[in-house]
Write an enzyme that holds these catalytic residues in place. Structure first.
Site, PDB file in Angstrom:
ATOM      1  CG  HIS A 217      -2.116  -0.973   0.965  1.00 57.04           C
ATOM      2  ND1 HIS A 217      -3.253  -0.665   0.271  1.00 57.04           N
ATOM      3  CD2 HIS A 217      -2.247  -2.277   1.334  1.00 57.04           C
ATOM      4  CE1 HIS A 217      -4.046  -1.726   0.227  1.00 57.04           C
ATOM      5  NE2 HIS A 217      -3.454  -2.719   0.856  1.00 57.04           N
ATOM      6  CB  THR A 218       4.367   1.932  -0.276  1.00 58.64           C
ATOM      7  OG1 THR A 218       4.685   0.672  -0.884  1.00 58.64           O
ATOM      8  CG2 THR A 218       4.517   1.819   1.222  1.00 58.64           C
TER       9      THR A 218
ATOM     10  CB  SER B  60     -11.274 -17.714 -21.175  1.00 60.43           C
ATOM     11  OG  SER B  60     -10.930 -18.303 -19.940  1.00 60.43           O
TER      12      SER B  60
ATOM     13  CB  ALA C 172      -4.363 -16.579  -5.342  1.00 66.83           C
TER      14      ALA C 172
ATOM     15  CG  ASP D  15      -0.473  -5.488  -8.608  1.00 70.52           C
ATOM     16  OD1 ASP D  15       0.401  -5.460  -7.723  1.00 70.52           O
ATOM     17  OD2 ASP D  15      -1.688  -5.483  -8.357  1.00 70.52           O
TER      18      ASP D  15
HETATM   19  C1  GLA Z   1      -2.963  -4.320  -5.001  1.00 69.64           C
HETATM   20  C2  GLA Z   1      -2.781  -3.174  -5.983  1.00 69.64           C
HETATM   21  C3  GLA Z   1      -1.337  -2.643  -5.957  1.00 69.64           C
HETATM   22  C4  GLA Z   1      -0.895  -2.329  -4.537  1.00 69.64           C
HETATM   23  C5  GLA Z   1      -1.218  -3.492  -3.594  1.00 69.64           C
HETATM   24  C6  GLA Z   1      -0.942  -3.144  -2.162  1.00 69.64           C
HETATM   25  O1  GLA Z   1      -2.215  -5.427  -5.398  1.00 69.64           O
HETATM   26  O2  GLA Z   1      -3.103  -3.585  -7.285  1.00 69.64           O
HETATM   27  O3  GLA Z   1      -1.230  -1.515  -6.783  1.00 69.64           O
HETATM   28  O4  GLA Z   1      -1.451  -1.138  -4.088  1.00 69.64           O
HETATM   29  O5  GLA Z   1      -2.561  -3.914  -3.701  1.00 69.64           O
HETATM   30  O6  GLA Z   1       0.405  -2.912  -1.966  1.00 69.64           O
END
Ligand code: GLA
Length: 413
Positions: free
Chosen positions: A62-63, A95, A149, A198
């Site tokens: 969450h940074t 899919s 997941a 991500d």
């Molecule tokens: C999810 C979001 C990311 C990030 C994380 C927490 O995976 O897609 O952008 O904020 O949560 O770190």
């Protein structure tokens, strides 16, 4: 042999299982299975096959949307995409996970269907909005990355799709542009105002390395992740609580509120990255205890990550692992994005000398914990935890050993 359904006026075909469960096909390497299936569906070989991995994040949770640092890596579980141009100029999708086929016109990609197709059409939509004229195509989507997941299966699909379309239609997009478009597609179609971690990790991953990413400047460096005898193990809670998306966006707003209050006294401040504990004490703690708690976690976590990078460089796994436990504590008690299943799994390994670090990973409210475990202890630990998890919560635990591999790449042709 076909079952037809209708979703918002589009035709979805569910194929007969026989197409997919042939024993001989299951023994083929995944990429060849994609080729065989593509041929069966579209009566031609794919022009190219791309695979894009899921991600883990060692520390820095969450940074990303607070302009901070993250330390992710791409792992050995993938979304696969096989593509070629279509003859009729339409978009044909299939899919292998959902065993569904979908056909639409290029002009029809902007609306959300709440289906797996959103992750593909979301990319097409973004490409169009950015002035890229792409033609019709046939696309097969498959993979072995668990969905929901917390390993970012949606980002992996988006990265695989945009990488494949970039090649197929010679769009000449840089990797970083593809990452930014994939993030926009996620915002638009899932409603989660996610950060960039991500997609970045899926696209830029490198074998054996974690990525120290500065989410403000998007500068990054690879840090070798070579902890002798220690493996990354993921314990999947197999739950995904429904409040995840709302709570995620709410946390983001709470952080922004804290920044706005600090900014009243320090106009140069633009994000929690610029904020110190003193600033928080003076400008936020006095106004709202909950907002302070959220912001404090983020400021602490950023500092923790920077120290964790030093631990990695010094090969000090114990110190790194300890910080992972602290991160979990912060996510659970201050940021409040954990859940009983995740807390159970972290608590169960807390005093185990074979587990050097553990914490919930990703957005929260379900998904996986990430653990640093002595290799020889993994089988016994996995069996014990499976039993304890089932006895305590009535749920099945799934265990993965994660290997750090390359990011999005073209595999054949
Ligand atoms: C999810 C979001 C990311 C990030 C994380 C927490 O995976 O897609 O952008 O904020 O949560 O770190």
């Amino acid at each position: 042999m076909y079952v037809f359904g209708k979703v918002l006026g589009f035709k979805i075909k569910c194929m007969d299982q026989n197409l997919l469960t042939m024993n001989d096909m299951m023994t083929l390497p995944y990429v060849q299975r994609m080729e065989v299936l593509f041929f069966k569906l579209f009566l031609a070989k794919p022009k190219l096959v791309v695979r894009s991995p899921g991600r883990v994040n060692i520390i820095g949770e969450h940074t990303d949307y607070n302009d901070g640092f993250v330390l992710p890596a791409s792992i050995n579980m993938y979304a696969y995409v096989a593509v070629d141009k279509s003859r009729d100029g339409k978009i044909h999708l299939y899919s292998s996970e959902y065993k569904q086929q979908f056909v639409t016109d290029k002009s029809n990609v902007g609306c959300k269907l709440n289906s797996w197709t959103d992750y593909v059409l979301g990319i097409v939509d973004q490409l169009k909005k950015n002035g890229h004229d792409i033609g019709g195509f046939n696309l097969l989507l498959g993979g072995n990355l668990p969905i929901g997941a917390g390993m970012s299966s949606s980002a992996a699909v988006e990265c695989a799709v945009i990488f494949a379309l970039n090649e197929l239609f010679h769009l000449k997009l840089e990797k970083i542009d593809m990452v930014k478009l994939a993030q926009k597609a996620e915002h638009h179609f899932t409603g989660v105002q996610c950060g960039i971690m991500d997609m970045f990790a899926s696209m830029f991953g490198k074998k054996g390395q974690v990525i120290k990413l500065d989410c403000r400047s998007l500068e990054y460096e690879y840090v070798p992740f070579d902890l002798k005898g220690i493996k990354i193990v993921l314990f999947n809670t197999n739950v995904k609580h429904s409040l995840a998306a709302t709570a995620y966006n709410e946390r983001r707003q709470q952080c922004e509120r804290g920044v706005a209050w600090v900014k009243e006294s320090f106009p140069e401040v633009n994000s929690l990255r610029d904020v110190s504990m003193d600033m928080l004490q003076e400008n936020v703690a006095t106004r709202d205890a909950l907002i302070y708690q959220r912001c404090k976690y983020v400021v602490d976590e950023n500092l923790r990550l920077l120290q964790a990078c030093e631990d990695l460089e010094n090969g000090d796994v114990k110190a790194l692992g300890k910080k992972m436990f602290q991160t979990h504590e912060g996510l659970s008690k201050e940021y409040e994005v954990s859940c009983k299943e995740l807390d159970f799994l972290v608590n169960s390994v807390k005093d185990n000398p074979d587990v050097l670090g553990a914490r919930m990973m990703g957005g929260g409210f379900g998904g996986c914990t990430i653990n640093l475990v002595r290799e020889e202890a993994i089988p016994v630990l996995a069996e014990r935890l499976k039993k304890e998890y089932f006895n305590a919560l009535g749920l099945t635990l799934t265990v993965y050993t994660g290997q750090i591999e390359n990011g999005t790449e073209k595999i054949i042709l």
